[in-house]
Structures are given as structure tokens and as C-alpha cells.
Design a protein around this motif. Sequence first.
Motif, mmCIF file in Angstrom:
data_model
loop_
_atom_site.group_PDB
_atom_site.id
_atom_site.type_symbol
_atom_site.label_atom_id
_atom_site.label_comp_id
_atom_site.label_asym_id
_atom_site.label_seq_id
_atom_site.Cartn_x
_atom_site.Cartn_y
_atom_site.Cartn_z
ATOM 1 N N MET A 1 6.521 11.375 5.648
ATOM 2 C CA MET A 1 5.332 10.007 5.038
ATOM 3 C C MET A 1 4.203 10.323 5.587
ATOM 4 S SD MET A 1 5.508 12.118 1.786
ATOM 5 C CE MET A 1 4.664 10.912 0.860
ATOM 6 N N VAL A 2 2.775 10.721 5.616
ATOM 7 C CA VAL A 2 1.700 9.911 6.134
ATOM 8 C C VAL A 2 1.673 8.941 5.782
ATOM 9 C CG1 VAL A 2 -0.690 9.997 6.765
ATOM 10 C CG2 VAL A 2 1.114 12.103 7.021
ATOM 11 N N GLN A 3 1.456 7.059 6.719
ATOM 12 C CA GLN A 3 0.700 5.990 6.121
ATOM 13 C C GLN A 3 -0.334 5.652 6.029
ATOM 14 O OE1 GLN A 3 3.340 4.203 5.586
ATOM 15 N NE2 GLN A 3 5.522 6.329 5.707
ATOM 16 N N ILE A 4 -0.830 5.136 5.097
ATOM 17 C CA ILE A 4 -2.003 4.659 4.579
ATOM 18 C C ILE A 4 -2.504 3.293 5.395
ATOM 19 C CG2 ILE A 4 -3.784 4.002 3.590
ATOM 20 C CD1 ILE A 4 -3.632 7.175 3.919
ATOM 21 N N PRO A 5 -2.649 3.053 6.311
ATOM 22 C CA PRO A 5 -2.612 2.049 6.949
ATOM 23 C C PRO A 5 -3.299 0.167 5.637
ATOM 24 C CG PRO A 5 -4.736 2.536 7.475
ATOM 25 C CD PRO A 5 -3.700 4.220 7.299
ATOM 26 N N ASN A 6 -2.241 -1.073 6.243
ATOM 27 C CA ASN A 6 -2.762 -1.856 5.168
ATOM 28 C C ASN A 6 -4.074 -2.342 5.268
ATOM 29 O OD1 ASN A 6 -0.054 -1.052 4.367
ATOM 30 N ND2 ASN A 6 0.832 -2.874 5.945
ATOM 31 N N GLN A 7 -4.943 -2.139 5.931
ATOM 32 C CA GLN A 7 -6.163 -2.368 5.913
ATOM 33 C C GLN A 7 -7.335 -1.334 6.292
ATOM 34 O OE1 GLN A 7 -4.163 -3.469 7.986
ATOM 35 N NE2 GLN A 7 -3.137 -5.342 8.610
ATOM 36 N N PRO A 8 -7.964 -0.576 5.176
ATOM 37 C CA PRO A 8 -8.476 0.490 5.023
ATOM 38 C C PRO A 8 -9.754 -1.044 5.438
ATOM 39 C CG PRO A 8 -7.700 0.393 2.994
ATOM 40 C CD PRO A 8 -7.304 -1.077 3.982
ATOM 41 N N ALA A 9 -10.750 -0.188 6.409
ATOM 42 C CA ALA A 9 -12.371 0.008 6.355
ATOM 43 C C ALA A 9 -12.872 -0.345 4.698
ATOM 44 C CB ALA A 9 -13.189 0.213 7.300
ATOM 45 N N MET B 1 -13.645 5.752 -2.315
ATOM 46 C CA MET B 1 -11.775 5.975 -1.643
ATOM 47 C C MET B 1 -11.308 6.971 -2.722
ATOM 48 S SD MET B 1 -12.324 3.773 0.975
ATOM 49 C CE MET B 1 -10.219 4.170 1.504
ATOM 50 N N GLN C 1 10.687 17.363 4.805
ATOM 51 C CA GLN C 1 9.203 16.343 5.635
ATOM 52 C C GLN C 1 10.938 15.371 6.006
ATOM 53 O OE1 GLN C 1 6.912 15.609 2.752
ATOM 54 N NE2 GLN C 1 5.191 16.296 4.383
ATOM 55 N N THR D 1 6.573 9.301 11.387
ATOM 56 C CA THR D 1 5.572 8.498 11.344
ATOM 57 C C THR D 1 4.439 7.530 11.949
ATOM 58 O OG1 THR D 1 6.707 7.438 10.155
ATOM 59 C CG2 THR D 1 6.388 9.191 8.574
ATOM 60 N N SER D 2 3.731 6.337 11.054
ATOM 61 C CA SER D 2 3.306 5.989 11.741
ATOM 62 C C SER D 2 3.996 4.275 12.237
ATOM 63 C CB SER D 2 1.512 5.384 11.984
ATOM 64 O OG SER D 2 1.631 4.551 10.607
ATOM 65 N N ARG E 1 2.174 -1.656 12.491
ATOM 66 C CA ARG E 1 1.905 -0.616 12.052
ATOM 67 C C ARG E 1 0.201 -0.587 12.295
ATOM 68 N NH1 ARG E 1 3.843 0.846 6.377
ATOM 69 N NH2 ARG E 1 1.796 1.238 6.379
ATOM 70 N N SER F 1 -2.420 1.996 14.512
ATOM 71 C CA SER F 1 -3.834 2.476 13.778
ATOM 72 C C SER F 1 -4.538 2.102 14.866
ATOM 73 C CB SER F 1 -3.952 2.395 12.422
ATOM 74 O OG SER F 1 -5.040 2.282 12.235
ATOM 75 N N HIS G 1 -3.258 11.541 10.983
ATOM 76 C CA HIS G 1 -3.184 13.003 9.841
ATOM 77 C C HIS G 1 -4.771 12.542 9.568
ATOM 78 C CE1 HIS G 1 -3.605 14.709 5.918
ATOM 79 N NE2 HIS G 1 -2.382 14.390 5.528
ATOM 80 N N ALA H 1 -5.707 10.329 6.297
ATOM 81 C CA ALA H 1 -5.962 9.247 6.478
ATOM 82 C C ALA H 1 -6.803 8.966 7.787
ATOM 83 C CB ALA H 1 -4.851 9.181 6.887
ATOM 84 N N ARG I 1 -10.448 6.336 7.082
ATOM 85 C CA ARG I 1 -10.564 4.722 7.799
ATOM 86 C C ARG I 1 -11.663 4.929 8.061
ATOM 87 N NH1 ARG I 1 -4.656 5.489 9.028
ATOM 88 N NH2 ARG I 1 -5.511 6.996 10.635
#
Lengths: 344, 344
Positions: A1-9, B1, B15, B20-21, B32, B36, B67, B70, B74
Motif C-alpha cells: 500500500m502506498v502511504q499518504i504522508p501525514n503532512q499534506p500541503a 483533496m 500486493q 512503501t515509503s 516517513r 517524502s 505513487h 499520492a 501533495r
Amino acid sequence: MVQIPNQPAPPSPAQRSVPTSADVARLAGVSRATVSYVLNNTSAVRISEPTRRRVHEAAKELGYVPHAAARSLRAGHSRMVLMPAPHVAANPLYSGFIYEIQWALSRLDYTVVQYGSIGLHGDEAARAWAELRPVAVIVPGAGLGPKGVAVLKRSGARAVVTMGPEPVEGAHGMCLDHGEVGRSAAAHLLARGCRRIGVVVPEERGLSVYSRPRLTGVQQAAQGTGATVTELPLAYEEEAAAALAARWRSLGLDAVFAYNDEYAMLLMRALQDEGIDIPEETAVIGADDLVLGRLLRPRLSTVHLELPAGRDLAELVDRAVREPGGVPETHQMLRSRVVHRESS
Amino acid sequence: MVQIPNQPAPPSPAQRSVPTSADVARLAGVSRATVSYVLNNTSAVRISEPTRRRVHEAAKELGYVPHAAARSLRAGHSRMVLMPAPHVAANPLYSGFIYEIQWALSRLDYTVVQYGSIGLHGDEAARAWAELRPVAVIVPGAGLGPKGVAVLKRSGARAVVTMGPEPVEGAHGMCLDHGEVGRSAAAHLLARGCRRIGVVVPEERGLSVYSRPRLTGVQQAAQGTGATVTELPLAYEEEAAAALAARWRSLGLDAVFAYNDEYAMLLMRALQDEGIDIPEETAVIGADDLVLGRLLRPRLSTVHLELPAGRDLAELVDRAVREPGGVPETHQMLRSRVVHRESS
């Protein structure tokens, strides 16, 4: 699974108005999970028809479109089959082939995406393709190596199919041996009694993956027959063909395999303008069996290529997506036969 | 978003091995967020060179590929420019044009993706495209309406460029008025003294968006001149052309605008096989100015089309991506001129 970072812009101004599944949930008066279940047609969860309708209506009203990537994260994989877009303007045979693949895959509910890979090569291209997380990748020509295949597979591609001269480790191989095209053309010319065979090699970039094996095929067929093989570099331009035709008689050739029908048309016209009789003085054969060959006078002999049927390729992809652990299949796909007309 | 649902499905067996990151972060011994920042080249955060190197090495070792979706979440937008793949096998002029656009956009760091939209039409297609979250969409031909444009914009597309006969509300319009091609051809034939003009209308599906305006253009040019215009449906097949040629003399035409150079080649051959003299008995003109027209005898007169330069289009896209709030621009892009050779 791809991680979405915790701090999106923070969203940019242009983005603030993009409707989200949360907006749909609010308007429909349901949870976000319910929106997700309805819009992704999840069969595992029972949702009443009126609720379904409310979600669909809310999504429509807001103009909400699910994000393919988010959806593929949930589904485990996307339905996207990626092909690199050709690096050269495609010829009619190839563009018809691409169209057929698209059609066959769309029947199986896949979407074909052609990725413009200009400036990207080999495994570097594979990394760029992997970013889109396709469920399958079909790569015509050579260039993708075992490393690139591994990158694609690690990023979630369940099927990688290469369509080059030889199979690539880890990938399914639809092997297209263009040497076969050259061997067919040469066997025909030799059987017609020709012994000094010219082979057109286009100067346009990106074609050598096809033209070199075709030349090699002619050389193989000529071996031991006493026939000579002469390489003829040619650009797809009237002037280049005229220049070649002007020195034609000094080359002493009695036949030419002109790479394909389009180059054959170009060269044949230039030879005719020089007063060279076809096929008396020089026999000409093309390849691809395009309609235009039948419109020429004399009618053009050609090598008819049987490319893999779009349906066969689509079924291989689908099989591999369903059973990603299977052993890579290798198929010899290119068959060719000579269509003898008047030019040889 | 876009919202990622709270309850993602468990990863499928295929999968589990996708790195992953988080894996990269573990191996590199960093957070992480740092992974990023490094892999997305964020300039806002200072990260030491050794740390950067550790992250890159870990990513390489694990075969981690970010990804695209993803990343675009960002960045606020992707660098993907989506074009629908043609519904018909592309002709040489069009495939050269697509290639040029790809090249020009790749110079500006965009990636062109051609989306296979077989079976999808109009605004339904727009919804499918929107799922990929392209930053810009270029749509040749007609078919996309104001609703489709709105769907694309709401999903985050900053630029929608249509290349049809008329501008579409909300989109930038590179207007390609194919009526102009017909008017040019007809004006030429009328000036040559022709008064009974046939116009080839291909029977192949997907071409009417070009062929109908071309026919209309001929009709407009003929108005008030006393000339007649006869529609000639024709499939791109030798037999169809032969059948048309067999009844040619009963049609009483002294000229034909053959839609494009490829149809002109097909029809000219059939007319010549019937013993009809070109241009004495019937003048022929094509369009597109392909190389093959110069290889015919008599040499084919044609309408040379000047499509928008790939660079102009790429710059319009880039401008619109940078300033998504700007007023849509409309440009009349198609210019045409007759190249008079021997067939008319």
C-alpha cells in the motif's frame, strides 16, 4: 500500500472547490464509508436501494468523481493497462494494432493508457510508468530489461508483457521475430532467381528495432546461396529516394526488399522515374500488406505480417492479472507469408 | 483533496511485497516525512546531503517508486496531460501531430497520456478521464460539452483545451474549422473552371467530425457560382473505389475533392483503371499534403493543412496550468493553402 504522508500541503486555491467524498456524504446524510461502498459497487456490504440512490444523486449534484488511484488502493489494483506511446509517428499497421488492443481490453473492462515516454529509456521509463500503478504493462519493441520488469512488478503490476525479439526475464513474452519477415522476403526473391539483393534500412530513428532484424533475416536466408546482400540506408524523403535511384545501376542489384510498403512505394517511384523496369530490371518487395501496395503499378509484392490478435493479447493480460503468480508465458507471435503480386 | 477511506481493504497477496515509503524510512533510519521530502525534492525543508543519500539508496535497494497520484495530492496537481486516444487508426498527419505535442510538453516537464476511450462518449468520457486527475486535458474533435469541461475542472484539471470546430464554454479553444479545407479545395477547382464537383465522404466511423465540415465548406464555396456539389460516400477499400469508378461517367462530374490524400490515391487509381483521364476528364484534389501525393502520377494536388504547432499548444497548456483562473482563450488555428500539382 502506498502511504499518504501525514503532512499534506494545504490545498491550492484552484483545488478548494474540488468536491470530496466527505461533501457527498454530508449532502446524502450518510457516512463516508457508505459513499465509498456505493460508488465502488462493493458487494460485501448491504446498502438499501434508497440510500444508494441518495448517494448517487448527491455525487451527481456535486460533480464528484472518484479518484482512480484512491479507488485502486481500495480494490487492490487498478484496471489500467499501460503501453508506452510510440517514439515515432506510427505507421498504419501499428496504429491499427494499437486500436485493436484497446478495443479487446475495453471489452474485458480494462482501460488502455498510452504513456508518452519521450526522453525516457529502458528501466528509467519503467520507473515513470510504475508511478501510475498500472495493473498491467504491454511494451512493444526491445528496451525493457529484467530490472525494469522487476520495478513494475514491485509497484503492483500483475502482468508485464513484452513484444520484442526475445523474452525478458520475469515478463510474459509475445515474441515478434522480425528476422522472419526478412527471411520470407529473401526466400521469395531467391526463388524468383534474384542473386544481388538490396535491403532498405530506414534512416528514421526508432525503426532500427525492426529494420536490423529484417536485414539479418535476409542475410541468413542468403547464406550458402551465393547471393549478395547490400544494405541501403534511406530516409523517407523524395529527394533521398531520387539520389539512391540515380546511382541504382552502379549498384548492380536485381532485387530489393524495401523494409515496408511505404518505403517500397517511395523507392519504386524513384526507380520508375529513372526508367528502371520493375520487375524486369529490379524486383521489389515490401512488407505490411497495406492497401496502398495494391494501388501501385506494378502491384506491389509484400510480406503479410500476422501480428498477435488483439483478443489473444487481451486474454493473456487478463489471465495474468487474475493469476499474478503464474509462470511467465512465451509465445512466438509473428507469422509472415509472402503475397506475390506484379513487382517481383 | 481526495479522501482515502478509513477502512481500506486488506492488501491482496500480490500486493504485500510492494515496498512503501514506510519501508524506505525504516531502512534509511529516518521518518516517513523525511522520505517524502527527499523523494519529492521539496525545497522548503532542509535535509542534509548524507540523509538524502541514505534515503535514495534505501529507495533504490527496495525498488520503491513513488505513487504519482499520492505525489500529485501533495503537490496540489499532477504533471499529467491527458488526451483521448483516437477512436480510429490515426492517419500519418494526425499521428505526427500527436508526436509533436508529446515532444513539446515533455520539454516543459509534462507527461502526455493518451487515454483509450473506446465505448465512452462526451461527458461520460470526461468522468473517466477525471478519475486520473490530469492537470490538463486536450480534446481533439467535437464531443466534449460544457458539462464535461466542468467535471474535469472540478476534479482539478487546470486547463481544458478543445480542438474542435467551435469553442466550448469554460475551455480554451484551439478552433480547427475543417470547413476551411473544403472551401480552399472548392475555390481551387472553381478557379480551374470545374462546375460539377464530387466530394468524397468516408464511410469509416469517427471521420464525420472532419468530413461533414469539409463537405459544407465545398457547398459554401459553390454557392452562387452555378456549380453543383455531389456527395460521394466511399469506404477505404479497393472494391468500393472500383464500384464508384464503374459508375463515374454516369455521375457527370468534372472534379472531385477526395477528402484527403489517402482517399484520393484510392479513387485516382480506380478512375485510371477505368480509363478516365486525370485531370482532363476529372480533376482530383486531396488534403493533408502527405509524401505519397508527390509519388502519384499525375502528381496529386492537395490542401496543405497547417495544424497548430505542438509548441504553441504546449505553451497554452503551461500558461493555463500556471494561471488556472484566466479567461479561456480562443484561437482560430487551422490555416490551409492549396498545393497545385498535376491532378487538377
